[in-house]
Design a protein around this motif. Structure first.
Motif, PDB file in Angstrom:
ATOM      1  N   GLY A 258       0.836  -1.197   0.000  1.00 44.21           N
ATOM      2  CA  GLY A 258       0.000   0.000   0.000  1.00 44.21           C
ATOM      3  C   GLY A 258       0.865   1.239   0.000  1.00 44.21           C
ATOM      4  N   ALA A 259       0.239   2.378   0.238  1.00 44.98           N
ATOM      5  CA  ALA A 259       0.946   3.652   0.252  1.00 44.98           C
ATOM      6  C   ALA A 259       1.707   3.819   1.569  1.00 44.98           C
ATOM      7  CB  ALA A 259      -0.041   4.796   0.078  1.00 44.98           C
ATOM      8  N   GLU A 260       2.938   4.263   1.446  1.00 44.33           N
ATOM      9  CA  GLU A 260       3.788   4.487   2.618  1.00 44.33           C
ATOM     10  C   GLU A 260       3.179   5.575   3.503  1.00 44.33           C
ATOM     11  OE1 GLU A 260       8.277   4.680   2.255  1.00 44.33           O
ATOM     12  OE2 GLU A 260       7.797   6.800   2.541  1.00 44.33           O
ATOM     13  N   TYR A 261       3.278   5.385   4.818  1.00 38.32           N
ATOM     14  CA  TYR A 261       2.821   6.413   5.756  1.00 38.32           C
ATOM     15  C   TYR A 261       3.612   6.310   7.047  1.00 38.32           C
ATOM     16  CZ  TYR A 261      -0.068   2.883   8.172  1.00 38.32           C
ATOM     17  OH  TYR A 261      -0.509   1.796   8.865  1.00 38.32           O
ATOM     18  N   GLU A 262       3.412   7.288   7.928  1.00 35.84           N
ATOM     19  CA  GLU A 262       4.162   7.341   9.179  1.00 35.84           C
ATOM     20  C   GLU A 262       3.235   7.218  10.376  1.00 35.84           C
ATOM     21  OE1 GLU A 262       6.347  11.021   8.976  1.00 35.84           O
ATOM     22  OE2 GLU A 262       7.976  10.076   7.852  1.00 35.84           O
ATOM     23  N   VAL A 263       3.753   6.597  11.431  1.00 35.01           N
ATOM     24  CA  VAL A 263       3.062   6.513  12.714  1.00 35.01           C
ATOM     25  C   VAL A 263       4.099   6.764  13.807  1.00 35.01           C
ATOM     26  CG1 VAL A 263       1.334   4.845  11.908  1.00 35.01           C
ATOM     27  CG2 VAL A 263       3.410   4.017  13.006  1.00 35.01           C
ATOM     28  N   SER A 264       3.618   7.174  14.969  1.00 30.80           N
ATOM     29  CA  SER A 264       4.550   7.370  16.077  1.00 30.80           C
ATOM     30  C   SER A 264       4.417   6.211  17.055  1.00 30.80           C
ATOM     31  CB  SER A 264       4.292   8.704  16.780  1.00 30.80           C
ATOM     32  OG  SER A 264       3.031   8.701  17.386  1.00 30.80           O
ATOM     33  N   LEU A 265       5.470   5.998  17.800  1.00 35.29           N
ATOM     34  CA  LEU A 265       5.519   4.904  18.766  1.00 35.29           C
ATOM     35  C   LEU A 265       4.347   4.979  19.741  1.00 35.29           C
ATOM     36  CD1 LEU A 265       7.004   2.476  20.037  1.00 35.29           C
ATOM     37  CD2 LEU A 265       8.399   4.111  21.304  1.00 35.29           C
ATOM     38  N   ASP A 266       3.954   6.182  20.132  1.00 32.98           N
ATOM     39  CA  ASP A 266       2.877   6.297  21.118  1.00 32.98           C
ATOM     40  C   ASP A 266       1.496   5.941  20.568  1.00 32.98           C
ATOM     41  OD1 ASP A 266       2.420   8.567  19.598  1.00 32.98           O
ATOM     42  OD2 ASP A 266       2.587   9.981  21.257  1.00 32.98           O
ATOM     43  N   GLN A 267       1.370   5.724  19.263  1.00 36.73           N
ATOM     44  CA  GLN A 267       0.106   5.283  18.672  1.00 36.73           C
ATOM     45  C   GLN A 267      -0.054   3.756  18.714  1.00 36.73           C
ATOM     46  OE1 GLN A 267       1.034   7.650  14.949  1.00 36.73           O
ATOM     47  NE2 GLN A 267      -1.202   7.710  14.938  1.00 36.73           N
ATOM     48  N   ILE A 268       1.033   3.048  19.008  1.00 36.20           N
ATOM     49  CA  ILE A 268       1.042   1.589  18.925  1.00 36.20           C
ATOM     50  C   ILE A 268       0.685   0.974  20.266  1.00 36.20           C
ATOM     51  CG2 ILE A 268       2.462  -0.437  18.439  1.00 36.20           C
ATOM     52  CD1 ILE A 268       4.183   1.483  16.661  1.00 36.20           C
ATOM     53  N   LYS A 269      -0.318   0.096  20.238  1.00 33.43           N
ATOM     54  CA  LYS A 269      -0.698  -0.638  21.450  1.00 33.43           C
ATOM     55  C   LYS A 269       0.110  -1.926  21.558  1.00 33.43           C
ATOM     56  CE  LYS A 269      -4.697  -2.498  23.881  1.00 33.43           C
ATOM     57  NZ  LYS A 269      -6.154  -2.639  23.853  1.00 33.43           N
ATOM     58  N   LYS A 270       0.164  -2.685  20.449  1.00 34.61           N
ATOM     59  CA  LYS A 270       0.929  -3.938  20.400  1.00 34.61           C
ATOM     60  C   LYS A 270       1.521  -4.095  19.003  1.00 34.61           C
ATOM     61  CE  LYS A 270      -2.136  -7.103  21.465  1.00 34.61           C
ATOM     62  NZ  LYS A 270      -2.875  -8.262  21.951  1.00 34.61           N
ATOM     63  N   ALA A 271       2.651  -4.795  18.937  1.00 35.75           N
ATOM     64  CA  ALA A 271       3.264  -5.092  17.648  1.00 35.75           C
ATOM     65  C   ALA A 271       4.078  -6.373  17.776  1.00 35.75           C
ATOM     66  CB  ALA A 271       4.156  -3.948  17.189  1.00 35.75           C
TER      67      ALA A 271
END
Length: 173
Positions: free
Chosen positions: A144-157
């Motif tokens: 898909g299209a590249e995008y950015e997220v911040s660490l504080d948006q992540i609950k689990k990975a």
């Protein structure tokens, strides 16, 4: 098996951190557990930075030094078994350094807003991650299209194990 005496595990971790650091490794965790009448000391070590893993020769060397340090300080009453290992591919990614070590890998993200995404982690700038999602279209997985997220948006990975046939002339990772 139940963890016993968390403060004892913390004391052991403080004692072992410099021993592990001498090998340019990171002390991920120490647990002291009881299994019946037997005590087990579990020590998890990992690379401080970079990709790849801890090879068996390095794990043997650090295990030997951990054992010697425990023998010298004797923080466990009675007999115990020592288990020294690495976290493994299935550990949850929770710290920034976990993500740094997973750069280039396919990861399943569960975000705090409730959305789930499977994406390749292609870049890290501070605590901002660049992702390329894997999207199903016509029963095929495509980028898909590249995008950015911040660490504080992540609950689990968690890393997704990829199996890929190595073609002639290609290097294994």
């Amino acid at each position: 098996m139940a963890e016993i005496n968390k403060s004892n595990a913390d004391t052991i971790a403080q004692m072992l951190a410099p021993v592990v650091a001498d090998f340019d490794l990171y002390l991920e965790d120490v647990k002291v557990v009881r299994s019946g009448k037997h005590t087990i000391v579990r020590v998890i070590v990992d690379l401080e930075t970079g990709t790849g893993g801890v090879d068996s020769a390095l794990l043997t060397d650090v295990s030997r030094d951990i054992s010697a340090a425990l023998d010298e300080k004797d923080p466990i009453a009675g007999a115990y078994s020592l288990e020294v290992s690495t976290p493994g591919i299935d550990r949850p990614l929770v710290e920034l350094r976990h993500f740094e070590r997973a750069l280039g890998r396919l990861i399943h993200f569960h975000f705090k807003d409730g959305t789930d995404v499977t994406a390749r982690l292609t870049g890290i700038d501070g605590t901002v991650f660049t992702l390329i999602p894997h999207v199903k279209k016509n029963k095929q997985v495509v980028d898909g299209a590249e995008y950015e997220v911040s660490l504080d948006q992540i609950k689990k990975a968690q890393i997704i194990v990829e199996f890929k046939k190595i073609e002639a002339g290609e290097e294994e990772l």
